[in-house]
Design a protein around this motif. Structure first.
Motif, PDB file in Angstrom:
ATOM      1  N   LEU A  90       0.835  -1.194   0.000  1.00 14.22           N
ATOM      2  CA  LEU A  90       0.000   0.000   0.000  1.00 14.22           C
ATOM      3  C   LEU A  90       0.875   1.251   0.000  1.00 14.22           C
ATOM      4  O   LEU A  90       0.593   2.216  -0.715  1.00 14.22           O
ATOM      5  CB  LEU A  90      -0.937  -0.005   1.210  1.00 14.22           C
ATOM      6  CG  LEU A  90      -1.904   1.168   1.315  1.00 14.22           C
ATOM      7  CD1 LEU A  90      -2.849   1.186   0.128  1.00 14.22           C
ATOM      8  CD2 LEU A  90      -2.666   1.092   2.618  1.00 14.22           C
ATOM      9  N   GLY A  91       1.946   1.232   0.759  1.00 13.20           N
ATOM     10  CA  GLY A  91       2.876   2.361   0.776  1.00 13.20           C
ATOM     11  C   GLY A  91       3.525   2.581  -0.585  1.00 13.20           C
ATOM     12  O   GLY A  91       3.712   3.720  -1.022  1.00 13.20           O
ATOM     13  N   PHE A  92       3.849   1.493  -1.259  1.00  6.23           N
ATOM     14  CA  PHE A  92       4.423   1.591  -2.597  1.00  6.23           C
ATOM     15  C   PHE A  92       3.424   2.230  -3.561  1.00  6.23           C
ATOM     16  O   PHE A  92       3.790   3.098  -4.357  1.00  6.23           O
ATOM     17  CB  PHE A  92       4.829   0.194  -3.078  1.00  6.23           C
ATOM     18  CG  PHE A  92       5.334   0.162  -4.486  1.00  6.23           C
ATOM     19  CD1 PHE A  92       6.596   0.627  -4.792  1.00  6.23           C
ATOM     20  CD2 PHE A  92       4.540  -0.330  -5.503  1.00  6.23           C
ATOM     21  CE1 PHE A  92       7.073   0.601  -6.090  1.00  6.23           C
ATOM     22  CE2 PHE A  92       4.996  -0.360  -6.807  1.00  6.23           C
ATOM     23  CZ  PHE A  92       6.267   0.117  -7.102  1.00  6.23           C
ATOM     24  N   LEU A  93       2.169   1.804  -3.493  1.00  8.84           N
ATOM     25  CA  LEU A  93       1.152   2.359  -4.382  1.00  8.84           C
ATOM     26  C   LEU A  93       0.918   3.841  -4.108  1.00  8.84           C
ATOM     27  O   LEU A  93       0.759   4.648  -5.039  1.00  8.84           O
ATOM     28  CB  LEU A  93      -0.156   1.584  -4.239  1.00  8.84           C
ATOM     29  CG  LEU A  93      -0.136   0.150  -4.787  1.00  8.84           C
ATOM     30  CD1 LEU A  93      -1.454  -0.542  -4.469  1.00  8.84           C
ATOM     31  CD2 LEU A  93       0.126   0.160  -6.266  1.00  8.84           C
ATOM     32  N   ILE A  94       0.903   4.235  -2.839  1.00  9.38           N
ATOM     33  CA  ILE A  94       0.723   5.647  -2.493  1.00  9.38           C
ATOM     34  C   ILE A  94       1.912   6.459  -2.998  1.00  9.38           C
ATOM     35  O   ILE A  94       1.747   7.560  -3.539  1.00  9.38           O
ATOM     36  CB  ILE A  94       0.520   5.811  -0.969  1.00  9.38           C
ATOM     37  CG1 ILE A  94      -0.837   5.213  -0.565  1.00  9.38           C
ATOM     38  CG2 ILE A  94       0.622   7.270  -0.563  1.00  9.38           C
ATOM     39  CD1 ILE A  94      -1.052   5.143   0.929  1.00  9.38           C
ATOM     40  N   GLY A  95       3.107   5.929  -2.848  1.00  6.86           N
ATOM     41  CA  GLY A  95       4.308   6.611  -3.334  1.00  6.86           C
ATOM     42  C   GLY A  95       4.298   6.783  -4.847  1.00  6.86           C
ATOM     43  O   GLY A  95       4.656   7.841  -5.379  1.00  6.86           O
ATOM     44  N   MET A  96       3.870   5.727  -5.564  1.00  9.42           N
ATOM     45  CA  MET A  96       3.802   5.819  -7.027  1.00  9.42           C
ATOM     46  C   MET A  96       2.754   6.839  -7.467  1.00  9.42           C
ATOM     47  O   MET A  96       2.966   7.596  -8.420  1.00  9.42           O
ATOM     48  CB  MET A  96       3.490   4.442  -7.631  1.00  9.42           C
ATOM     49  CG  MET A  96       4.643   3.460  -7.548  1.00  9.42           C
ATOM     50  SD  MET A  96       6.119   4.022  -8.389  1.00  9.42           S
ATOM     51  CE  MET A  96       5.590   3.882 -10.075  1.00  9.42           C
ATOM     52  N   ALA A  97       1.614   6.878  -6.779  1.00 12.23           N
ATOM     53  CA  ALA A  97       0.580   7.852  -7.108  1.00 12.23           C
ATOM     54  C   ALA A  97       1.095   9.272  -6.873  1.00 12.23           C
ATOM     55  O   ALA A  97       0.849  10.187  -7.676  1.00 12.23           O
ATOM     56  CB  ALA A  97      -0.677   7.594  -6.285  1.00 12.23           C
TER      57      ALA A  97
END
Length: 130
Positions: free
Chosen positions: A7-14
């Motif tokens: 989830l942290g990776f997805l938030i960072g990519m967004a």
């Protein structure tokens, strides 16, 4: 609420996509005042270059996945072989029986059978004075 690393990776990519979009919007406002014309040949050249770059990135991605998959398969095969050999050499199992059979054959390999004539000759010699 607990965040998983995914989830942290997805938030960072967004967030990274948002920043890239904002930078692109700012640059297009300041540098897009003049009109650009591009010929059809140049457009095709740019499109083919973009497609070749995408294909190269895809090839690298597939190569990385193939390497990871090969290591995974190799590890599974090694563990299965170890388990098969550990179970197969237990008493009463097929590999154990085959090993015992080969051991028994190897003891007599190269040894000729005693001929009955030889036994008769040895017994006659013993009777005569042997």
């Amino acid at each position: 609420m607990k965040h998983t690393p995914r989830l942290g990776f997805l938030i960072g990519m967004a967030g990274l996509c948002l920043v890239a979009g904002l930078v692109g919007a700012v640059l297009s406002r300041s540098f897009g005042t003049s009109s650009y014309t591009i010929s059809y040949a140049d457009f095709i050249s740019v499109m083919l270059t973009a497609i070749s770059l995408i294909m190269t990135l895809l090839a690298f991605f597939i190569a990385i996945l193939a390497y990871i998959g090969w290591n995974s398969i190799s590890g599974k095969v090694a563990s299965e072989v170890k388990a098969f050999l550990a179970d197969g050499f237990r008493e009463g199992q097929p590999l154990h029986n085959m090993l015992i059979e080969q051991k028994d054959k190897a003891m007599f390999e190269g040894v000729m059978e005693i001929d009955t004539d030889f036994q008769d000759d040895a017994a006659a010699e013993e009777r005569e004075g042997g």
